[in-house]
Enzyme design. Structure first.
Site, short mmCIF file in Angstrom:
data_model
loop_
_atom_site.label_atom_id
_atom_site.label_comp_id
_atom_site.label_asym_id
_atom_site.label_seq_id
_atom_site.Cartn_x
_atom_site.Cartn_y
_atom_site.Cartn_z
N GLN A 129 -11.55 -0.71 9.16
CA GLN A 129 -10.37 -0.49 10.02
C GLN A 129 -9.02 -0.48 9.32
O GLN A 129 -8.16 0.36 9.62
CB GLN A 129 -10.34 -1.57 11.12
CG GLN A 129 -9.24 -1.36 12.13
CD GLN A 129 -9.12 -2.42 13.21
OE1 GLN A 129 -8.09 -2.56 13.83
NE2 GLN A 129 -10.17 -3.17 13.46
N GLU A 175 -10.84 -8.95 9.80
CA GLU A 175 -9.72 -9.19 10.72
C GLU A 175 -9.44 -10.67 11.03
O GLU A 175 -8.35 -11.18 10.78
CB GLU A 175 -10.01 -8.44 12.04
CG GLU A 175 -9.08 -8.75 13.18
CD GLU A 175 -7.66 -8.22 12.98
OE1 GLU A 175 -7.53 -7.07 12.56
OE2 GLU A 175 -6.71 -8.97 13.24
N ASP A 233 -6.08 -6.12 10.46
CA ASP A 233 -6.56 -4.81 10.00
C ASP A 233 -5.52 -3.71 10.24
O ASP A 233 -4.94 -3.16 9.31
CB ASP A 233 -7.84 -4.43 10.74
CG ASP A 233 -9.06 -5.12 10.16
OD1 ASP A 233 -8.99 -5.54 8.99
OD2 ASP A 233 -10.07 -5.23 10.85
N GLY A 240 11.02 -16.12 21.21
CA GLY A 240 12.46 -15.95 20.97
C GLY A 240 13.29 -16.99 21.69
O GLY A 240 12.77 -18.02 22.14
N GLY A 241 14.56 -16.72 21.80
CA GLY A 241 15.49 -17.69 22.38
C GLY A 241 15.58 -17.63 23.90
O GLY A 241 16.35 -18.38 24.49
N1 CAO Z 1 -20.34 6.10 -3.76
C1 CAO Z 1 -20.93 5.06 -4.38
N2 CAO Z 1 -20.63 3.78 -4.13
C2 CAO Z 1 -19.70 3.55 -3.19
C3 CAO Z 1 -19.04 4.57 -2.50
C4 CAO Z 1 -19.39 5.91 -2.81
N3 CAO Z 1 -18.84 6.94 -2.21
N4 CAO Z 1 -18.17 4.02 -1.63
C5 CAO Z 1 -18.28 2.68 -1.76
N5 CAO Z 1 -19.19 2.38 -2.70
C6 CAO Z 1 -19.60 1.08 -3.16
C7 CAO Z 1 -18.51 0.29 -3.80
O1 CAO Z 1 -18.29 0.73 -5.10
C8 CAO Z 1 -19.06 -1.13 -3.71
O2 CAO Z 1 -19.98 -1.32 -4.76
P1 CAO Z 1 -20.03 -2.62 -5.73
O3 CAO Z 1 -20.07 -3.81 -4.81
O4 CAO Z 1 -21.29 -2.42 -6.49
O5 CAO Z 1 -18.83 -2.61 -6.56
C9 CAO Z 1 -19.87 -1.09 -2.43
O6 CAO Z 1 -19.97 0.28 -2.05
C10 CAO Z 1 -19.39 -1.84 -1.23
O7 CAO Z 1 -18.02 -1.98 -1.17
P2 CAO Z 1 -17.40 -3.25 -0.44
O8 CAO Z 1 -17.81 -4.48 -1.17
O9 CAO Z 1 -15.97 -2.98 -0.27
O10 CAO Z 1 -18.11 -3.23 1.00
P3 CAO Z 1 -18.66 -4.45 1.89
O11 CAO Z 1 -19.23 -3.80 3.09
O12 CAO Z 1 -19.58 -5.35 1.15
O13 CAO Z 1 -17.35 -5.28 2.27
C11 CAO Z 1 -15.16 -5.57 3.24
C12 CAO Z 1 -16.51 -4.84 3.31
C13 CAO Z 1 -14.28 -4.97 4.29
C14 CAO Z 1 -15.39 -7.06 3.55
C15 CAO Z 1 -14.55 -5.41 1.84
O14 CAO Z 1 -14.50 -4.04 1.54
C16 CAO Z 1 -13.16 -6.01 1.72
O15 CAO Z 1 -13.00 -7.23 1.62
N6 CAO Z 1 -12.15 -5.14 1.67
C17 CAO Z 1 -10.76 -5.56 1.46
C18 CAO Z 1 -10.18 -6.19 2.68
C19 CAO Z 1 -10.26 -5.29 3.88
O16 CAO Z 1 -9.82 -4.18 3.90
N7 CAO Z 1 -10.80 -5.87 4.95
C20 CAO Z 1 -10.68 -5.26 6.25
C21 CAO Z 1 -11.78 -4.43 6.56
S1 CAO Z 1 -11.49 -3.80 8.15
O17 CAO Z 1 -12.03 -5.00 9.13
#
Ligand code: CAO
Length: 415
Positions: A17, A139, A168, A247-248
């Protein structure tokens, strides 16, 4: 008509998001947003909270309008080459992967700079540098760590998260501002830069008034507009203030006619000082306009509970819309508690493009929230979200790949 960000190309590496909110806004302002997803899977939200089997969820469609979708396996060597070509062609790379994921892919800031020194690299992370910088964040984690949860809810209950996605979507908004600012600076310097919006920081920015109150509390030991005053107790930290105004001008949520059966038959009522006499007259308490316990804002503070109880006796005789109509005549600030159903059906929001009906090839018609920021010279036309990989061939052709090369890359699992 042209659009504000015409000609700006965004390499959109966002998911879920926060990041998609940012790139959707940029797309609505006219940027060409190319969303990179993994073949066969795509943004995880495509399949989350689905209401129709095998169809992109509303979660996805409502956050990815006006974008193009390409599939690239960025861990495949040939896929990496395609991504490099995109980095050379685009102005901004936006990502919200877990910390370090972009580096692990081989796309460090240094490498990106080598490929395109004008590239702006914009990231959402859960936390900025510090003890939690490596954490994955969603979030509600951000709402808790950014101060929103400890200050939301009622004094006698636990911390509460809000339905507004301030962690988010709020951070996505912050990031979008950072990006356009960096694009502006690039017109002077010719250089790209890194833009970071941490979700904790974004939430805290939106909770600024609560840090204000923390310092007021430390200085004076109490805050007279809080419901804890005068009979409750204050501790060391800003307490939860229920529905008190930040607010106030004191405010509270009051019952309206029908509250016994309708969970949203309520109105937010603000006892703004300049209209105090009018408030007294509307609720039939004319004597309060001059009574020493009620005539001034300072005198009223210890009596706010009684005052709102008296006003509520009046609001309970009116529907929230009747109350609005009467109060607005006297410039008394108030707002109905609108349900999502009422908002979805509100004709004026449809008229302004804030609520938009969109047609989607596999889902059919659905409602979405359109661009909340209206530019008079850059109108937004909300276009449906892309299907997974819908624009891969088109974008590859723009990068100079022939149909044969595209087909070979597909066979190799790179796109
Ligand atoms: N081709 C190959 N690999 C890909 C890819 C693609 N097109 N797109 C993503 N990937 C891979 C990434 O390289 C990553 O790999 P590694 O872990 O091996 O480095 C993997 O997919 C997963 O990425 P991720 O760790 O970001 O995904 P997740 O689902 O485990 O975590 C989230 C999700 C949101 C917790 C994490 O991305 C995060 O903390 N993001 C930053 C904060 C944020 O934006 N949070 C809000 C999210 S909205 O609620």
């Amino acid at each position: 008509m042209s659009q504000a960000l015409d000609g700006v190309r965004i390499l959109d590496f966002t998911h879920v998001q926060s990041g998609p909110t940012c790139t959707q806004l940029l797309a609505w302002f006219g940027a060409d947003v190319i969303k990179v997803e993994r073949a066969g899977a795509g943004d995880i939200t495509r399949e989350q909270l689905r209401d129709i089997p095998d169809v992109d969820s509303l979660y996805f469609t409502m956050l990815n309008h006006n974008k193009r979708s390409v599939t690239i396996d960025t861990k495949n060597p040939e896929g990496k080459q395609v991504l490099e070509a995109l980095i050379q062609k685009c102005d901004v790379l936006v990502e919200n992967f877990a910390p370090g994921a972009l580096d692990r892919m081989g796309f460090t800031w240094e490498r990106i700079q080598e490929l395109n020194p004008r590239m702006i690299v914009a990231s959402v992370k859960g936390f900025g540098p510090g003890p939690y910088e490596d954490c994955k964040v969603y979030e509600n984690v951000a709402q808790c760590a950014g101060g929103a949860a400890s200050t939301t809810g009622f004094d006698d209950g636990p911390p509460v998260v809000t339905g507004a996605q301030i962690g988010d979507s709020g951070t996505g908004l912050h990031l979008a501002l950072g990006i356009v600012t960096a694009l502006f600076q690039r017109t002077q310097t010719g250089r790209g830069q890194r833009v970071l919006a941490a979700m904790q920081d974004g939430v805290l920015n939106l909770c600024r008034v609560k840090l204000r109150d923390q310092q007021r509390l430390e200085r004076n030991g109490q805050m007279k507009e809080y419901p804890q005053y005068p009979n409750g107790t204050f501790g060391e930290a800003v307490p939860r203030a229920g529905n008190a105004s930040g607010g106030g001008q004191p405010g509270w949520i009051l019952k309206c006619k029908g509250w016994e059966t309708d969970p949203n038959a309520y109105i937010y009522f603000i006892t703004q000082a300049p209209v105090w006499a009018k408030i007294c007259s509307v609720i039939g308490k004319e004597e309060w306009a001059t009574h020493p316990d009620y005539a001034t804002p300072a005198a009223r503070l210890p009596h706010l509970k009684d005052i709102f109880a008296e006003i509520e006796r009046w609001t309970m005789t009116k529907t929230k819309f009747e109350a609005m109509q009467i109060l607005n005549k006297y410039d008394i600030p108030c707002g109905p508690i609108l349900s999502m159903k009422e908002i979805a059906e509100e004709p004026s929001l449809r008229k302004t493009g804030t609520i938009v009906e969109v047609d989607h090839p596999t889902r059919g018609k659905y409602l979405t929230v359109g661009n909340p920021i209206k530019l008079s010279d850059s109108p937004t036309e909300v276009k449906r979200s892309p299907l997974l990989g819908e624009h891969t061939d088109e974008v590859m052709a723009e990068l100079g790949y022939s149909p044969e090369q595209i087909s070979a890359l597909r066979t190799a699992g790179a796109i």
